[in-house]
Scaffold this active site. Sequence first.
Site, PDB file in Angstrom:
ATOM      1  N   ARG A  50     -81.385-103.389 -57.984  1.00  0.00           N
ATOM      2  CA  ARG A  50     -82.533-102.630 -57.459  1.00  0.00           C
ATOM      3  C   ARG A  50     -82.721-102.808 -55.963  1.00  0.00           C
ATOM      4  NH1 ARG A  50     -86.921-105.579 -60.651  1.00  0.00           N
ATOM      5  NH2 ARG A  50     -85.479-107.217 -60.064  1.00  0.00           N
ATOM      6  N   ARG A  96     -88.803-106.680 -23.087  1.00  0.00           N
ATOM      7  CA  ARG A  96     -90.253-106.885 -23.163  1.00  0.00           C
ATOM      8  C   ARG A  96     -90.480-108.372 -22.916  1.00  0.00           C
ATOM      9  NH1 ARG A  96     -93.528-102.932 -26.196  1.00  0.00           N
ATOM     10  NH2 ARG A  96     -92.163-101.309 -27.001  1.00  0.00           N
ATOM     11  N   HIS A 132     -93.988-113.142 -21.849  1.00  0.00           N
ATOM     12  CA  HIS A 132     -95.435-113.216 -22.001  1.00  0.00           C
ATOM     13  C   HIS A 132     -95.884-114.540 -22.610  1.00  0.00           C
ATOM     14  CE1 HIS A 132     -94.724-108.690 -22.772  1.00  0.00           C
ATOM     15  NE2 HIS A 132     -94.893-108.893 -21.478  1.00  0.00           N
ATOM     16  N   LYS A 163     -96.400-118.021 -31.973  1.00  0.00           N
ATOM     17  CA  LYS A 163     -95.954-116.709 -32.472  1.00  0.00           C
ATOM     18  C   LYS A 163     -94.835-116.915 -33.472  1.00  0.00           C
ATOM     19  CE  LYS A 163     -96.551-114.120 -28.157  1.00  0.00           C
ATOM     20  NZ  LYS A 163     -95.838-113.316 -27.152  1.00  0.00           N
ATOM     21  N   HIS A 201     -92.577-115.823 -24.155  1.00  0.00           N
ATOM     22  CA  HIS A 201     -91.723-115.132 -25.120  1.00  0.00           C
ATOM     23  C   HIS A 201     -91.353-113.753 -24.581  1.00  0.00           C
ATOM     24  CE1 HIS A 201     -91.327-112.244 -28.548  1.00  0.00           C
ATOM     25  NE2 HIS A 201     -90.379-113.117 -28.835  1.00  0.00           N
ATOM     26  N   TYR A 211     -94.891-109.533 -35.408  1.00  0.00           N
ATOM     27  CA  TYR A 211     -95.358-110.770 -34.779  1.00  0.00           C
ATOM     28  C   TYR A 211     -96.578-111.270 -35.550  1.00  0.00           C
ATOM     29  CZ  TYR A 211     -93.405-108.426 -30.582  1.00  0.00           C
ATOM     30  OH  TYR A 211     -92.641-107.748 -29.671  1.00  0.00           O
ATOM     31  N   ASP A 248     -94.602-105.471 -17.007  1.00  0.00           N
ATOM     32  CA  ASP A 248     -93.584-106.521 -16.956  1.00  0.00           C
ATOM     33  C   ASP A 248     -92.856-106.556 -15.608  1.00  0.00           C
ATOM     34  OD1 ASP A 248     -94.304-107.325 -19.463  1.00  0.00           O
ATOM     35  OD2 ASP A 248     -92.574-106.459 -20.481  1.00  0.00           O
TER      36      ASP A 248
END
Length: 183
Positions: A23, A59, A62, A72, A119, A132, A168
């Site tokens: 499945r 990205r 941060h 995180k 990160h 996240y 950024d």
Amino acid sequence: MKVTATTLPGVFVADTEFRGDHRGFFGRLFCADELQETLGSRQIVQVNFSRTEARGAVRGMHYQRPPQAETKFVRCLRGRVFDVAVDLRSGSPTFLHWHAEELSADNHRMMVIPEGCAHGFQALEAGSELLYLHTATYAPDLEGGVAFDDPRLAIAWPLPVTDLSVRDRQHSPLHADFSGISL
């Protein structure tokens, strides 16, 4: 889940065991009991989702300052990313070191990034999607960022950077006198 420590204290990789049959398959994406060492007394208070359209887009990098510093838990649900944690903790033996893992929909790997670490990630496939889980809510006035190409960090991004947000692009390299985040 198999939780493995990395070279950065507090940064872990969690590999999920999936069980399958004709499945499809089933696996646990998060388990507070199995992640107790990484979660401690904190709770997940916010869940976010991102989709990055362009291969090569970055990205990051941060982080949030205390009192909204956060852990995180990052997982790739579609595509592949080069996920990076940078140690910005004052007094840490691995201060300004980074660790990266490839997270993908196929390897079912999750990276745990603790408070005091920046990160970011680079999309290795177009349309990569990340989930996240955060231990603190987003606080714009406590947000920080570091330039993805900071020469002091020398992150070895695997692809040329093809796209970066306006926000950024505004992150500066760390000042020579930057002594870290006190937690």
